[in-house]
Design an enzyme around this catalytic site. Structure first.
Site, PDB file in Angstrom:
ATOM      1  N   HIS A 155       0.829  -1.204   0.000  1.00 20.21           N
ATOM      2  CA  HIS A 155       0.000   0.000   0.000  1.00 20.21           C
ATOM      3  C   HIS A 155       0.873   1.267   0.000  1.00 20.21           C
ATOM      4  O   HIS A 155       2.017   1.226   0.468  1.00 20.21           O
ATOM      5  CB  HIS A 155      -0.885   0.044   1.257  1.00 20.21           C
ATOM      6  CG  HIS A 155      -2.032  -0.914   1.245  1.00 20.21           C
ATOM      7  ND1 HIS A 155      -2.309  -1.756   2.292  1.00 20.21           N
ATOM      8  CD2 HIS A 155      -3.011  -1.139   0.325  1.00 20.21           C
ATOM      9  CE1 HIS A 155      -3.392  -2.472   2.023  1.00 20.21           C
ATOM     10  NE2 HIS A 155      -3.835  -2.125   0.824  1.00 20.21           N
ATOM     11  N   CYS A 179      -2.487   0.318   9.518  1.00 22.96           N
ATOM     12  CA  CYS A 179      -3.478  -0.693   9.104  1.00 22.96           C
ATOM     13  C   CYS A 179      -4.431  -1.071  10.232  1.00 22.96           C
ATOM     14  O   CYS A 179      -5.556  -1.514   9.987  1.00 22.96           O
ATOM     15  CB  CYS A 179      -2.778  -1.954   8.633  1.00 22.96           C
ATOM     16  SG  CYS A 179      -1.342  -1.702   7.605  1.00 22.96           S
TER      17      CYS A 179
HETATM   18  N1  GLY Z   1      -2.312  -8.942   4.962  1.00 23.78           N
HETATM   19  C1  GLY Z   1      -2.810  -7.653   4.736  1.00 23.78           C
HETATM   20  C2  GLY Z   1      -3.382  -7.533   3.393  1.00 23.78           C
HETATM   21  O1  GLY Z   1      -2.801  -8.094   2.499  1.00 23.78           O
HETATM   22  O2  GLY Z   1      -4.392  -6.939   3.156  1.00 23.78           O
END
Ligand code: GLY
Length: 264
Positions: A172, A259
């Site tokens: 991300h 996250c």
């Molecule tokens: N493991 C976090 C994701 O890939 O969304």
């Protein structure tokens, strides 16, 4: 930008987190470096929630969702702005169903909740809201159609959105950067080299400490993953109040500080 002050991009009162599910061992990962230790992950998660509370957050802690191994990473399913919460449309198929579990939670807390309808995809981990704009990185999880739909939505509240690029191989956009204050970004050199932070002050993570880039500023506190001493020293020298959280287990799933919560 319509937010009341530049500081409102990191001044918050609330956060939403979700307890890790035992199914997290089935979570998505770019590279298999072993399964996370669930007991350690729970301890880290408790530390994380406590640090947000210490920073002034009222935390809504949601129960584990066993059907969704990656559901502890709540940031990916919504964008929370002061005026509106926007439900995302995850590019990872196994994560699409997480959104309907977050929707009622946000409807309880926000007067306005809207959703990305598609056909595009977008995940919250690719979105960095600064004092002047919303930066969205195109990635394997977020495409231009999803970004365009978000741009059209946030325009109603006078937000300017800029499409940028998440470097190849990076999960991300915020895997590689964080907002430190109204003018300052913490970023890896590889992301900064794309030119996306022109006009901002940028503090680089130390070489070999790229994983420190995923930190969060919550009011006066900068919450960062433990184990990155050179980057931590840079941040302390720059005057930030830093609090470290062990992230060894979430890191096995490519997850980090941002996250694990929605902040608003
Ligand atoms: N493991 C976090 C994701 O890939 O969304």
């Amino acid at each position: 930008m319509p937010q009341s002050s530049p500081e409102s991009s990191y001044e918050f009162t609330r956060a939403i987190t979700r307890l890790p599910a035992r199914s997290i061992v089935d979570g998505l990962r770019a590279e298999d470096i072993g399964d996370p230790d669930y007991a350690q992950m729970l301890r880290d998660h408790a530390d994380y929630v406590a640090s947000l509370q210490q920073a002034g957050a009222t935390v809504t802690e949601l129960g584990a969702l066993e059907a969704f191994p990656d559901s502890v990473f709540v940031e990916d399913v919504a964008l929370c702005l002061p005026e509106v919460a926007i439900l995302m449309r995850p590019g990872a198929e196994s994560r699409a169903g997480e959104v309907e579990h977050m929707a009622p939670v946000l409807r309880d807390l926000y007067e306005q909740v809207v959703a990305i309808d598609g056909p595009g995809f977008i995940e919250g981990g690719d979105i960095l809201t600064t004092s002047r704009e919303i930066l969205v990185g195109r990635s394997a999880r977020t495409d231009s159609a999803g970004i365009a739909e978000l741009a059209a939505i946030v325009k109603h509240w006078d937000y300017h959105l800029r499409e940028v690029v998440t470097p190849p191989g990076v999960l991300h956009f915020k895997t590689d950067c964080s907002l430190l204050d109204a003018e300052t970004i913490l970023a890896t050199r590889r992301l900064d080299a794309t030119g996306c932070f022109e006009g901002y002050r940028v503090i680089h993570t130390a070489d070999g400490e790229e994983a420190a880039a995923n930190s969060i500023r919550y009011n006066d506190l900068l919450v960062m993953p433990a184990g990155f001493p050179q980057t931590q020293e840079r941040l302390l020298q720059a005057g930030y109040e830093v609090h470290e959280i062990n992230n060894s287990e979430c890191a096995k799933l490519d997850g980090g500080m941002s996250c694990l919560s929605l902040r608003f």
